[in-house]
Motif scaffolding. Sequence first.
Motif, PDB file in Angstrom:
ATOM      1  N   SER A 169       0.825  -1.208   0.000  1.00  0.00           N
ATOM      2  CA  SER A 169       0.000   0.000   0.000  1.00  0.00           C
ATOM      3  C   SER A 169       0.861   1.261   0.000  1.00  0.00           C
ATOM      4  CB  SER A 169      -0.919  -0.017   1.226  1.00  0.00           C
ATOM      5  OG  SER A 169      -1.692   1.151   1.307  1.00  0.00           O
ATOM      6  N   LEU A 223       4.089   1.749  -0.630  1.00  0.00           N
ATOM      7  CA  LEU A 223       5.110   1.908  -1.672  1.00  0.00           C
ATOM      8  C   LEU A 223       4.507   1.743  -3.070  1.00  0.00           C
ATOM      9  CD1 LEU A 223       8.052  -0.027   0.019  1.00  0.00           C
ATOM     10  CD2 LEU A 223       7.937   2.436  -0.389  1.00  0.00           C
ATOM     11  N   ALA A 224       3.177   1.769  -3.147  1.00  0.00           N
ATOM     12  CA  ALA A 224       2.516   1.489  -4.432  1.00  0.00           C
ATOM     13  C   ALA A 224       2.879   2.490  -5.511  1.00  0.00           C
ATOM     14  CB  ALA A 224       0.998   1.455  -4.240  1.00  0.00           C
ATOM     15  N   ASP A 225       3.259   3.708  -5.130  1.00  0.00           N
ATOM     16  CA  ASP A 225       3.530   4.689  -6.174  1.00  0.00           C
ATOM     17  C   ASP A 225       5.008   4.757  -6.567  1.00  0.00           C
ATOM     18  OD1 ASP A 225       4.318   5.819  -3.832  1.00  0.00           O
ATOM     19  OD2 ASP A 225       3.263   7.714  -4.125  1.00  0.00           O
TER      20      ASP A 225
END
Lengths: 433, 433
Positions: free
Chosen positions: A291, A293-295
């Motif tokens: 969640s 580090l999703a970007d």
Amino acid sequence: MPATMELHERTATDLHDLVAGGAVAVQDVVDALVARIDALEHHLRAWTAVERGCADRGGAGPLHGVPVGIKDNIDTADLPTTYGSRQYAGHRPGEDAHAVALLRDAGGLVLGKTELPEFAAVQEPPPPTRNPHDPTRTPGGSSSGSAAAVAAGMVPVALGTQTTGSVVRPASFCGIFGFKPTFGSIATAGVRRITTSLDTVGVLARSVADVELLTGILAGTAPVAAPAAPRIGLLRTALWDAADPCTRDAMDAVAARIADAGADVEELELDPGAGALGEAAPCIQHVEMASLLADEPYDALADALRGMLDAGRATSPAAYAEAQDLVARWRPRVDERLRRHEAVLTPSVLGEAPGAETTGDPLFCRTWTLLGTPAMSMPLHRSPAGLPVGLQLVAPRGADAALLATARWVAERLLDDGRVAVVEPAAAQRDPG
Amino acid sequence: MPATMELHERTATDLHDLVAGGAVAVQDVVDALVARIDALEHHLRAWTAVERGCADRGGAGPLHGVPVGIKDNIDTADLPTTYGSRQYAGHRPGEDAHAVALLRDAGGLVLGKTELPEFAAVQEPPPPTRNPHDPTRTPGGSSSGSAAAVAAGMVPVALGTQTTGSVVRPASFCGIFGFKPTFGSIATAGVRRITTSLDTVGVLARSVADVELLTGILAGTAPVAAPAAPRIGLLRTALWDAADPCTRDAMDAVAARIADAGADVEELELDPGAGALGEAAPCIQHVEMASLLADEPYDALADALRGMLDAGRATSPAAYAEAQDLVARWRPRVDERLRRHEAVLTPSVLGEAPGAETTGDPLFCRTWTLLGTPAMSMPLHRSPAGLPVGLQLVAPRGADAALLATARWVAERLLDDGRVAVVEPAAAQRDPG
């Protein structure tokens, strides 16, 4: 404080007292530590950035004139913050993390940023930092640079962060104190979090007094008096069979020494069911990392990190909820059991620092991170090879001040001047790295 | 889909089908919604920024050609992101939040950013947004702009976030659907979090199909078939005495209608001890806010926000741990109780939207946020004054797909075309704001 000692060998408390008493100028402190960094950094590689022009900001704060190291997943307004990731080379956040601002407000000087693996999340590839006790071994991770820099006298104290074992483990491998306070007690604003329920800011230092000095500033934890004869539990844990002989020796030897010194030492065991607790760690960690580090650009991340994100994405919300519930059930139960002692002594790590291809196993750390309890790695033992082997003192959530008081009691009785000496990296001249 | 309808009255699913079938050009969709915004925005004030040059990115994604609104505490690379705080006027994050990137990858067009109170954390001062049903009333908060924009047909769907009741409450007050999924199931990277254990990204829409479309993209939740006769529990909760008559009427009327439609409806009660659960919310919220907002300039923050940070700082780690434990004990127990039904119907809010000086009471929302369960506010009732009164369907953590299937079953039977119509703000011409 000891009468004669080089400035780089001084603790933060020493340096503050020398500066406040007018015996030493702040610039002399900075010069001494920069000189120490210049002498060792090509070998130890503990820093991602050093502020050579670090200037006295004056004031009468409790950290006035004391240089500190900041793990490079914590934002600084004046120095780049890389989070250990190539994506962020040269990245400059607009402002200091709250913890950094508090240290500066107290008069502290940010001497530089310290090495870590990518996002403080993975063991491989490890950062380039070497263990000051043995250049072939890891300093531990992920607060690798902070621990090595403090052990080698490049800085008296440094901030780290722990998601599984990232403060306790490098403290143990580098032979210094590493304190992970109760979850949530140091503000994480401006810290690059990778999980919501685990990440904790911690302190690396060469004395308990220095840990207390920093946690007082960062968490408002006021020191309390130690009991005359603390009740200290010995917890070998269900993981005991995984411990190396040097960790087993450490537990036996330290237990005997603190009993000799007057502690009321008693073995304890947790309910056998608690043994399954640590197994919830990867599930919680991976789901929350997926969640938070999703970007980040997936394809550019380290293989090991991609694997963790994949695992997190493949975990169902129901499985995550089950792991959270398991941990939540044990938190009050373990607190209750710990409360019968002033502190409980338990292994920090499997044994001495392994080779430099990894940052070591967090097996003995992760349960305490999951539970959110305070944990203090104490540099009380050496392996037959002469390498540090740490042991943790743990206590119930919120009992940080009492835990540190007991840690102080132990350190004063088992260590000269209650502190550890700066390490002279043996290979510093031989091996220019 | 209905045969004749203006483009701004269409759902996201409609628009996608029209664009994919070649019946409508993407530019026509954008033009229609921008025209709608131009006609109403001076009155409703739902947006912090609008992208008038929103361009078709092509592709065959499930959201191709569909404009979306993004609550302005969620980062966008092309539009400013203010977090509702004056400190961040004109702030431009470097990249899209992961949720925004997923919507764009699916072909969605970010039409603009929507209004919220400061950091989505406080009720006072409320944002300038008006309720499309009555300009003297609040649209609810903190996803105020997203809810008003969707209700008024400025955009078919929008993202919100919920820390106590910030998706469910504005959905209820504005007469639309508001879905808060299981905690952790939509990635929060690039969302301005104010707590670690509560903040959840949610979806505001005018049909269940649109909610399913977006949660499929954002959380990978694949739609499932609804049972022929769902078992639906009726939970009045220990807070029932606080509910306004219109909410009590809503529960009775909707229960009767879904029973007539073939649902197996049964009253349920939670263990009376669960009533204390909501009281843990302020403690957890304030402590976590004090940590995550610690680096904001305290003196520049809204009074109400300062009060919450003060409360958080004054809370001991032990009290925080106790509140966490209380909630954690109830999570699996409540899940277990909820699991006997396909979904449980319970009030969303006290009653119809109150006056514009506040954003409304989150009393009936906060327990479900604490528990981390999915919750869907359904626009199934009107007060005697003609204002919307929502009811929530809730389910155990992880049962999002089944909950949405039951919500679809209910909407198809109780609403024309299973959707709500766009509101024509009555005062739009009379009151230029």
